[in-house]
Structures are given as structure tokens and as C-alpha cells.
Design a protein around this motif. Structure first.
Motif, PDB file in Angstrom:
ATOM      1  N   CYS A 256     -24.346  -1.428  15.590  1.00 32.82           N
ATOM      2  CA  CYS A 256     -23.608  -1.292  14.326  1.00 32.82           C
ATOM      3  C   CYS A 256     -24.472  -0.753  13.190  1.00 32.82           C
ATOM      4  O   CYS A 256     -23.955  -0.450  12.105  1.00 32.82           O
ATOM      5  CB  CYS A 256     -23.029  -2.649  13.907  1.00 32.82           C
ATOM      6  N   LEU A 257     -25.767  -0.637  13.432  1.00 35.12           N
ATOM      7  CA  LEU A 257     -26.695  -0.296  12.348  1.00 35.12           C
ATOM      8  C   LEU A 257     -27.294   1.084  12.538  1.00 35.12           C
ATOM      9  O   LEU A 257     -27.256   1.664  13.626  1.00 35.12           O
ATOM     10  CB  LEU A 257     -27.826  -1.340  12.297  1.00 35.12           C
ATOM     11  N   GLY A 258     -27.866   1.591  11.463  1.00 38.19           N
ATOM     12  CA  GLY A 258     -28.582   2.860  11.506  1.00 38.19           C
ATOM     13  C   GLY A 258     -29.999   2.652  12.006  1.00 38.19           C
ATOM     14  O   GLY A 258     -30.487   1.521  12.161  1.00 38.19           O
ATOM     15  N   ASP A 259     -30.701   3.766  12.257  1.00 39.61           N
ATOM     16  CA  ASP A 259     -32.051   3.698  12.812  1.00 39.61           C
ATOM     17  C   ASP A 259     -33.029   3.007  11.874  1.00 39.61           C
ATOM     18  O   ASP A 259     -33.993   2.364  12.323  1.00 39.61           O
ATOM     19  CB  ASP A 259     -32.554   5.114  13.129  1.00 39.61           C
ATOM     20  N   GLN A 260     -32.813   3.155  10.557  1.00 41.13           N
ATOM     21  CA  GLN A 260     -33.762   2.586   9.602  1.00 41.13           C
ATOM     22  C   GLN A 260     -33.465   1.124   9.265  1.00 41.13           C
ATOM     23  O   GLN A 260     -34.263   0.459   8.610  1.00 41.13           O
ATOM     24  CB  GLN A 260     -33.756   3.402   8.304  1.00 41.13           C
ATOM     25  N   ASP A 261     -32.313   0.616   9.695  1.00 39.06           N
ATOM     26  CA  ASP A 261     -31.947  -0.764   9.399  1.00 39.06           C
ATOM     27  C   ASP A 261     -32.600  -1.711  10.396  1.00 39.06           C
ATOM     28  O   ASP A 261     -32.967  -1.322  11.510  1.00 39.06           O
ATOM     29  CB  ASP A 261     -30.431  -0.933   9.434  1.00 39.06           C
ATOM     30  N   ILE A 262     -32.739  -2.974  10.004  1.00 39.68           N
ATOM     31  CA  ILE A 262     -33.428  -3.966  10.833  1.00 39.68           C
ATOM     32  C   ILE A 262     -32.499  -5.154  11.054  1.00 39.68           C
ATOM     33  O   ILE A 262     -31.884  -5.659  10.110  1.00 39.68           O
ATOM     34  CB  ILE A 262     -34.716  -4.456  10.145  1.00 39.68           C
ATOM     35  N   VAL A 263     -32.423  -5.609  12.306  1.00 39.95           N
ATOM     36  CA  VAL A 263     -31.698  -6.832  12.623  1.00 39.95           C
ATOM     37  C   VAL A 263     -32.703  -7.796  13.239  1.00 39.95           C
ATOM     38  O   VAL A 263     -33.575  -7.407  14.018  1.00 39.95           O
ATOM     39  CB  VAL A 263     -30.514  -6.578  13.583  1.00 39.95           C
ATOM     40  N   ALA A 264     -32.612  -9.068  12.842  1.00 41.34           N
ATOM     41  CA  ALA A 264     -33.551 -10.069  13.318  1.00 41.34           C
ATOM     42  C   ALA A 264     -32.796 -11.327  13.729  1.00 41.34           C
ATOM     43  O   ALA A 264     -31.699 -11.609  13.239  1.00 41.34           O
ATOM     44  CB  ALA A 264     -34.572 -10.389  12.223  1.00 41.34           C
ATOM     45  N   ARG A 265     -33.385 -12.055  14.636  1.00 42.31           N
ATOM     46  CA  ARG A 265     -32.875 -13.397  14.957  1.00 42.31           C
ATOM     47  C   ARG A 265     -33.841 -14.392  14.338  1.00 42.31           C
ATOM     48  O   ARG A 265     -35.018 -14.430  14.686  1.00 42.31           O
ATOM     49  CB  ARG A 265     -32.790 -13.600  16.466  1.00 42.31           C
TER      50      ARG A 265
END
Length: 647
Positions: A256-265
Motif C-alpha cells: 500500500c506504500l510508496g518506495d520511500q515510505d516506511i512500515v514498521a512493527r
């Protein structure tokens, strides 16, 4: 050659003179002193003898037949073998020209005839000592070169050995680095999903926050996501299915995100997202809506079809935050509000903040359009000489005529302009417009060549690398003298006391532009900095002037500021004059200039021209409304009229 050996070896001296008596006397005297002496009656004989047996010193007569001493010396100096032998000239000619020539062609000393034996002995001894010292230096240099060569050889050998050792160490270091990289990766990433963990995410958010404080065009947002019903799934289907669900959720979030975005747990069933380089709130909401929609679709985990939704809290990056933990805290709060509102939805942190954020973005977009569409205008408030009532100049004040919101206060858009960096193009427009208006007035009213204009400058403008070049260009373009320009800066800018600020202010002064401190006393004033800066004018803040006629403390503050300014050779402009009593008090205290509604409100260019042509100010007494019943009474009507006639 050691020093002891040099001292034991008799020095060889060659005497060249065509007079036999001189040769005998000098030869006898020098021989008695332990020197080895050889004599030559002509230059040719001296050259031949010196080439065969090099002397340590030559005593050379100047006036000789066939070849004079100058010519002999030149031949000695031209030959590499004899070039370094010191030559002392002997001559009955004591003319300064002869001495200068002797030294120019290479002589080291000059003895006039008739010579005194003691003088000859001392000069010979001094030159031989000097030669011995030079020889010792040469010897030491040779020894040093030998040692350097030997040491260099040792170092080369050591370097070869070190290269072998270094190669072995590099292999071990590379192996260790690979282990450390893996450990670091494991430290900063979630072991189950492979996503960044809380530590890494917080670092990245802090970097984004710091960047937003430096780059006002950079915007970001933080999303806090919690899975709805995860505990039910985990407890009913087991932890293994729960782990597979977390891995699947992580993969779905990444899509769902772009390459520059960050998802973390960051723990349990909680995920966070950092959206960078967003244009506005709509970009954030689009991503949030996409995530909510995707999570409403079921997950196929082996033989299980699992459905879980996501509740999300959103916080927009703001320079008001100082730490990344504050952003995460507010996003977490908003997430719980989303759960309370029905789950499977998103909520922006603090509804009021949401409204303010939208308003700010709209205002920023409108502001950018206003710059393109030229929706700004300048008004001019007169600055009056308090003794004569004549207009000395004007302060240029910017106003924004919004097409739908009407007149917007500078207090609303100037901070926005500073925060976004748009103060640079706005400031350039203000400078150009004000200078152009001044140019018009100077041509229209040639009898008032000293009329000037004041323009407020922010610290962002002052520190911009092109600021001085912009000033020079606008001055040249509008053909106004620098001496008719006053730049107003705040005292807080001076209290930074940076070398950059001081350097820029000094360069402004060298151009002949006057510098004013605006709203002096409004901040935490430090009188100690005033002498260190090239200030011409000090403007007392209206908060002191407005109540000086009804508050003795304010009166004393104004008196002290004026006295200090005059002691430092700084002129004073008193702002916010609204009453006759204030005007009279300021006159008595020696304030040179005044500004305020008693004289005039900010004027459009046409109204300002009328005031210039009249060369006088009509006091706006009808606009005065006492602020406090405790204030002193204003002058009676007769006094007001009388003062008006004086003005």
C-alpha cells in the motif's frame, strides 16, 4: 669532518696584490697567525694558483694592471670550483660606489687602504669562522641524509611486513563487519516480519522531524495501525496462525506504500507507517483509505480464511514537535479514538489540530497563489520629525487582499511565509515595490530629496546567501540612493550575536544603508549588545509609548532608552504615539522621530503623496480614545489647536 679536525688544519689564504710591500706585510702577518699563505701579483696568476690548490679565503686588491680585482672576482665566481671561496677586497679607493660594486659581484667584505693589521686579522678570522660553520652545517646535512636513507630503508622493510599483516587483518575485519551488520540488522528489525522495529522507526521519524525544521517544503505523516480482533484470532487458531497473519499484514501494508515510505512493527499487532514527502493532508488520507480498504479483504492462511480489519491513528508532522516519541504518542491516541468510533477506520489526532492543519495548508496554497497573482500591496505609515512635524519618511507595511477572505493580517501570513521559506520571494517583492515607490516620489517631489523608506527584514532574509546581491540589484534597478533606505531588524536577531549576522550587517552599512532595531524592548532586551552592532536608529516599542503618560515606570523606561541611544549616537523613533501628552513627553525627552495613529494610519501611495506635498502632518485627535481613566488628562482644546498650528 669534525669541528676539532677543522680547527687543527691551517687555513689557506691567497693574497692577490701587485704591490710587493703589501704582499710581504700581509703574508708575514698572516703566517705568524698560523695561516698557510700564498701570494699572487696578478689576477691571472691568482686564477691559476687557486684552481690547482683551492684556498679557504682570498684577499684581493682592486687596482691591478691587465685585470682588476673586479674582473678576477667575477672569474672566480663564474667557476663552480671557486664560486664559494669568500673574497675580501683591498683598495685604496674608499668611495661608496666601489664598495657597492664589490659586494654586488660577490665580495664578502671590503678593507680600505692603508689597512690596519688588526682590522685585517679580525675580518679574516671572522670570514674563516663563518666558512668553518658552513662546512660544519654541510657535514651535518650529509650525516642527516645518510640517517634518513637508512631510516627510509628500515621503514620500507617494515611497511612490507605491515602490508602482509594488514591483509590478514582486513580479512578478519571483513568477517567481523559481516557479523556486526547482521547483529545490527537484527537489532533494528523485527525477527518475525523482517520489518523495521520500534528503535529504527523512531530514528527515522526523528530524522524526518529534524528535516522538516530545516526544509519547510518537506512534509510527513505518521500512521499508527492496530489490528482489530487479532487477539481473538490468535487465541482461537493458535500463535502459529497468528504469526502467519502478522507476516501477511506486513506484506499487505508494504504493497500500500510508496518506495520511500516506511512500515514498521513496533510490537504485538501494532504497526506504524512513516509517509514522507507528502504534498498535503489529502495524500495521507488517500494512503490511509487504501490501507483500511485492503484490510477489509480476507487473508488466506493455509487452510484458514481469516478476516481482520485495521484501526488507524494519523498525526501530521509539525515543527511544534521536538521528539519522535511525541508523534508516536499522538498517533496512538488517535488510533484509540478510531477504535472507539467503530474500528476499521482512521482518525486524525485532535480534531482541532486537524482543522488547523487543513487551514494552514489552504493558507499556504493561497499564499503561493497570492505571490503568483500579485495579491499583495504596500501601505506606508509616515515617520515624523517630532520638533517640526515634517514627514521624514515612511515605513512600508505589506497587506494581503485575499479574493474571498478579504484583508488578511500580516500576523497570520508572515509567520507562515517564514516557516515555508516563502518569505524570500515575498521579501524581494516588498523591497522592489518599496524602492520603486521611493523612486517615484523622489522624481515627483525633487524639493524633498531626503525622503526615505523603511522596510522590515526577517532573519531568514538576512541569512539568505543572495540577500546582499538582491539589495544591490533592486537599488540599481530603481536608481535610488542607498542612504535613503532603512532596513528594520528585530532585537532578537541581534541577540543571536553570530559572526554571520555581524558580517552581513557590516556589509549593509558599507553600502550606506541605515539599520534600525524595530520594536525595541518588546523581547528580552539586552542593552549590552547595542554598542557591538552598527545600528543607526532604535524604534521604541509601542507597548512603552502607549502608556508612558499614565504609568511612571513606562515613562522612565522610555527616558532611559532614549538617553542610552543618544549616548551611543543612535537616533530614536517612538512607535505607537496616539495622544498629544505622549507627543509632548517624547519631545521633552529628545526623541527625534515618531510614528503612530496620532499622525496617520498606514496610507496608500496616493494618500502618502498628499502628505508629502503638504510637508506637514495633521494630528488625528478625533481618533483618540483614552485607554484608561487613570491616564493623565490630555492638553485642553486650546493647547491642541495651538500645537496643531505649530505642526
Amino acid at each position: 669532518m669534525k669541528q676539532e679536525l677543522i680547527n687543527r688544519t691551517p687555513n689557506k689564504i691567497l693574497i692577490v696584490d701587485d704591490v710587493a710591500d703589501n704582499l710581504r706585510l700581509l703574508s708575514k702577518t698572516l703566517t705568524q697567525q698560523g695561516y698557510q699563505v700564498r701570494c699572487a701579483k696578478s689576477g691571472a696568476i691568482a686564477l691559476m694558483g687557486a684552481y690547482k690548490d683551492l684556498p679557504d679565503l682570498i684577499l684581493l686588491d682592486i687596482n691591478m694592471p691587465e685585470m682588476n680585482g673586479y674582473e678576477v672576482c667575477q672569474k672566480f665566481k663564474a667557476a663552480p670550483k671557486t664560486a664559494d671561496i669568500p673574497i675580501i677586497f683591498l683598495s685604496a679607493q674608499d668611495d661608496m660606489t666601489d664598495k657597492v660594486k664589490a659586494f654586488e659581484i660577490g665580495g664578502v667584505d671590503f678593507i680600505s687602504k692603508p689597512f690596519r693589521i688588526q682590522e685585517v686579522l679580525l675580518r679574516v678570522k671572522n670570514q674563516l669562522h663563518l666558512q668553518a660553520a658552513k662546512a660544519e652545517i654541510r657535514h651535518l646535512n650529509q650525516e642527516l641524509e645518510k640517517r634518513v636513507k637508512h631510516r627510509t630503508l628500515e621503514l620500507e622493510t617494515a611497511n612490507k611486513q605491515l602490508a602482509i599483516i594488514n591483509s590478514q587483518l582486513q580479512e578478519k575485519i571483513l568477517e567481523r563487519q559481516n557479523i556486526e551488520k547482521k547483529l545490527l540488522h537484527d537489532t533494528l528489525h523485527d525477527g518475525l516480519t523482517g520489518l523495521p522495529n520500534r528503535t529504527l522507526f523512531m530514528k527515522r521519524v526523528q530524522i524526518a522531524l529534524d528535516k522538516s525544521k530545516c526544509d519547510f517544503d518537506y512534509k510527513f505523516a505518521v500512521l499508527f495501525i492496530d489490528l482489530d480482533r487479532f487477539k481473538v484470532i490468535n487465541d482461537s487458531l493458535g500463535h502459529l496462525v497468528g504469526d502467519h497473519l502478522l507476516i501477511a499484514c506486513a506484506q499487505r501494508l508494504q504493497k500500500c506504500l510508496g518506495d520511500q515510505d516506511i512500515v514498521a512493527r513496533i510490537g504485538g499487532d501494532e504497526f506504524t507507517v512513516l509517509l514522507e514527502n507528502i504534498s498535503d493532508l489529502h495524500d495521507t488520507l488517500a494512503v490511509a483509505d487504501k490501507i483500511v480498504a485492503k484490510f477489509k479483504l480476507p487473508f488466506k492462511l493455509g487452510s484458514h480464511m481469516v478476516t481482520t480489519t485495521a484501526s488507524m491513528g494519523i498525526v501530521l508532522g509539525s515543527t511544534e514537535y521536538q521528539q519522535s516519541s511525541e508523534l508516536l504518542r499522538d498517533a496512538d491516541t488517535a488510533m484509540y479514538r478510531a477504535k472507539e468510533g467503530g474500528k476499521a477506520r482512521h482518525e486524525i489526532f485532535n480534531e482541532q489540530m486537524h482543522i488547523q492543519a487543513i487551514k494552514r495548508l489552504e493558507l499556504e496554497n493561497d499564499f503561493r497563489q497570492a505571490l503568483k497573482l500579485n495579491q499583495f500591496t504596500l501601505f506606508y505609515q509616515p515617520i515624523v520629525r517630532l520638533i517640526t512635524g515634517q514627514v521624514d519618511g515612511f515605513e512600508a507595511l505589506v497587506r494581503w487582499h485575499h479574493p474571498t477572505k478579504g484583508l488578511i493580517s500580516p500576523n497570520d501570513f508572515i509567520p507562515l511565509a517564514e516557516e515555508t521559506g516563502l518569505i524570500i520571494p515575498l521579501g524581494e517583492w516588498i523591497l522592489n515595490t518599496a524602492f520603486h515607490q521611493l523612486s517615484i516620489w523622489r522624481h515627483k517631489f525633487p524639493n524633498y530629496p531626503n525622503i526615505n523608506i523603511s522596510v522590515n527584514i526577517t532573519v531568514n532574509q538576512l541569512k539568505h546567501p543572495d540577500f546582499l546581491a538582491t539589495i544591490d540589484r533592486i537599488l540599481a534597478c530603481n536608481q535610488v540612493p542607498a542612504s535613503s533606505i532603512k532596513l528594520e531588524i528585530t532585537e532578537t536577531m541581534l541577540m543571536q550575536d553570530s559572526e554571520q549576522i555581524m558580517n552581513i550587517l557590516s556589509q549593509i552599512k558599507t553600502r550606506g544603508i541605515q539599520l534600525c532595531i524595530d520594536d525595541f524592548g518588546k523581547g528580552f532586551s539586552s542593552l549590552s549588545y547595542l554598542p557591538r552592532f552598527p545600528i543607526d536608529i532604535l524604534k521604541i516599542d509601542r507597548s512603552f509609548v502607549s502608556f508612558m503618560d499614565c504609568d511612571d515606570n513606562n515613562f522612565e523606561v522610555v527616558r532611559t532608552i532614549i538617553s542610552l541611544a543618544h549616548t551611543l549616537g543612535i537616533k530614536v523613533v517612538s512607535e505607537g504615539i496616539e495622544k498629544i501628552t505622549q507627543l509632548e513627553q517624547l519631545q521633552s525627552l529628545g526623541s527625534e522621530f515618531g510614528q503612530g495613529f496620532l499622525f496617520s494610519r498606514p496610507l496608500n501611495p496616493n494618500s502618502a503623496e498628499l502628505m508629502i506635498s503638504a510637508n506637514t502632518v495633521q494630528l488625528e485627535l478625533e481618533n483618540f480614545h483614552p485607554r484608561s481613566s487613570n491616564c493623565r488628562e490630555t492638553s485642553n482644546k486650546t493647547d491642541q489647536i495651538k500645537y496643531k498650528k505649530i505642526i
